[in-house]
Design a protein around this motif. Structure first.
Motif, mmCIF file in Angstrom:
data_model
loop_
_atom_site.group_PDB
_atom_site.id
_atom_site.type_symbol
_atom_site.label_atom_id
_atom_site.label_comp_id
_atom_site.label_asym_id
_atom_site.label_seq_id
_atom_site.Cartn_x
_atom_site.Cartn_y
_atom_site.Cartn_z
ATOM 1 N N PHE A 95 41.757 85.384 30.264
ATOM 2 C CA PHE A 95 40.352 85.296 30.686
ATOM 3 C C PHE A 95 39.638 86.625 30.472
ATOM 4 O O PHE A 95 38.457 86.660 30.123
ATOM 5 C CB PHE A 95 40.266 84.868 32.148
ATOM 6 C CG PHE A 95 40.710 83.454 32.381
ATOM 7 C CD1 PHE A 95 39.913 82.395 31.989
ATOM 8 C CD2 PHE A 95 41.932 83.181 32.968
ATOM 9 C CE1 PHE A 95 40.313 81.080 32.194
ATOM 10 C CE2 PHE A 95 42.351 81.879 33.176
ATOM 11 C CZ PHE A 95 41.545 80.822 32.791
ATOM 12 N N TYR A 96 40.353 87.734 30.705
ATOM 13 C CA TYR A 96 39.764 89.038 30.412
ATOM 14 C C TYR A 96 39.359 89.116 28.941
ATOM 15 O O TYR A 96 38.319 89.664 28.584
ATOM 16 C CB TYR A 96 40.758 90.168 30.697
ATOM 17 C CG TYR A 96 41.151 90.345 32.137
ATOM 18 C CD1 TYR A 96 40.363 89.857 33.172
ATOM 19 C CD2 TYR A 96 42.321 91.017 32.467
ATOM 20 C CE1 TYR A 96 40.733 90.032 34.497
ATOM 21 C CE2 TYR A 96 42.700 91.205 33.789
ATOM 22 C CZ TYR A 96 41.906 90.705 34.799
ATOM 23 O OH TYR A 96 42.270 90.885 36.098
ATOM 24 N N GLY A 97 40.232 88.569 28.093
ATOM 25 C CA GLY A 97 39.987 88.650 26.656
ATOM 26 C C GLY A 97 38.702 87.978 26.223
ATOM 27 O O GLY A 97 38.059 88.402 25.261
ATOM 28 N N LEU A 98 38.302 86.927 26.935
ATOM 29 C CA LEU A 98 37.063 86.233 26.589
ATOM 30 C C LEU A 98 35.858 87.155 26.704
ATOM 31 O O LEU A 98 34.910 87.069 25.913
ATOM 32 C CB LEU A 98 36.880 85.014 27.501
ATOM 33 C CG LEU A 98 37.932 83.907 27.372
ATOM 34 C CD1 LEU A 98 37.676 82.820 28.409
ATOM 35 C CD2 LEU A 98 37.932 83.335 25.967
ATOM 36 N N GLN A 99 35.898 88.046 27.698
ATOM 37 C CA GLN A 99 34.786 88.972 27.897
ATOM 38 C C GLN A 99 34.944 90.226 27.048
ATOM 39 O O GLN A 99 33.989 90.694 26.426
ATOM 40 C CB GLN A 99 34.677 89.362 29.368
ATOM 41 C CG GLN A 99 33.508 90.302 29.665
ATOM 42 C CD GLN A 99 33.334 90.545 31.154
ATOM 43 O OE1 GLN A 99 34.191 90.168 31.946
ATOM 44 N NE2 GLN A 99 32.236 91.177 31.533
#
Length: 241
Positions: A95-99
């Protein structure tokens, strides 16, 4: 007349803002990386060899996931339960990677490397900056700094842990849980995180005497669903016209 080479140099010359974010990133890297000593010692205490501890640290590179893995294995849980617990904690990095992917703008060949360095600390330093340039500097300096120091100190901890012998003599058999609580505690801010943590504790303590080691950790994930789903349903109702 300014040449293209001089123009590019001027564009990338360090600014006071760059220096500030580099200092912050290095401070975070130092504070986090030194904790790798504990990870290395716990890995050996859980029954892993120094080589296995280093392979896990290099390839997994996620403190919370590593401590969960060591805790389950050290408690006698199955490898499947250990991997499942570790994976559940590692999902957050996706989920961090999405941002973060929107901030970094890395080329395709560099995406696997950026994904590997996408952890709590590198994401936090990046998203707290207001300019894209400082966001990228903060991410890479933090990620690379922690990776280098974490693996070095993990090796030191694994060597030291192996030399100490039986981990139960020093209480290391209970240190994984304490280390994980230390990582979790600063994040318990607000009613929802506290409610999830409290319910997870109740589920874990209730199920621990009746199921194999590692399963209570997986069962505790239900706490997030119990707390989160009613609130989500309430918000959906409010959003209806």
């Amino acid at each position: 007349m300014t040449t293209p080479g001089r123009a590019r140099f001027a564009e990338w010359r360090r600014t006071p803002e760059d220096t500030a974010v580099i200092r912050k990133a290095l401070g975070v890297a130092l504070a986090t990386g030194l904790y790798g000593v504990t990870a290395g010692a716990l890995a050996v205490a859980a029954g892993l060899s120094v080589l296995q501890a280093m392979a896990l640290s290099l390839l997994l590179f996620s403190g919370g996931s590593q401590f969960a893995f060591f805790g389950v294995i050290g408690a006698g849980g199955s490898p499947v339960a250990a991997v499942a617990s570790s994976t559940l904690l590692g999902v957050r990095n996706g989920f961090y990677g999405l941002q973060v992917s929107q901030l970094l703008g890395v080329r395709r060949w560099a995406r696997p490397l950026a994904a590997h360095f996408t952890i709590d600390e590198s994401t936090a330093v990046a998203v707290t900056q207001t300019q894209t340039r400082q966001q990228r500097i903060g991410f890479w300096v933090t990620g690379v700094g922690i990776f280098a120091l974490w693996n070095l100190t993990t090796f030191i901890g694994a060597i030291a842990g192996e030399a100490m012998g039986d981990p139960r003599t020093y209480g290391l058999d209970a240190a994984a849980a304490a280390a994980f609580v230390g990582l979790l505690w600063p994040r318990l801010r607000g009613r929802d995180p506290l409610a999830v943590a409290a319910l997870a504790v109740i589920i874990t303590v209730t199920t621990a005497p009746f199921v194999p080691a590692g399963v209570p950790v997986l069962a505790a994930v239900l706490a997030a669903l119990v707390v989160g789903l009613p609130r989500r349903g309430h918000r959906t109702e409010e959003a209806k016209p």
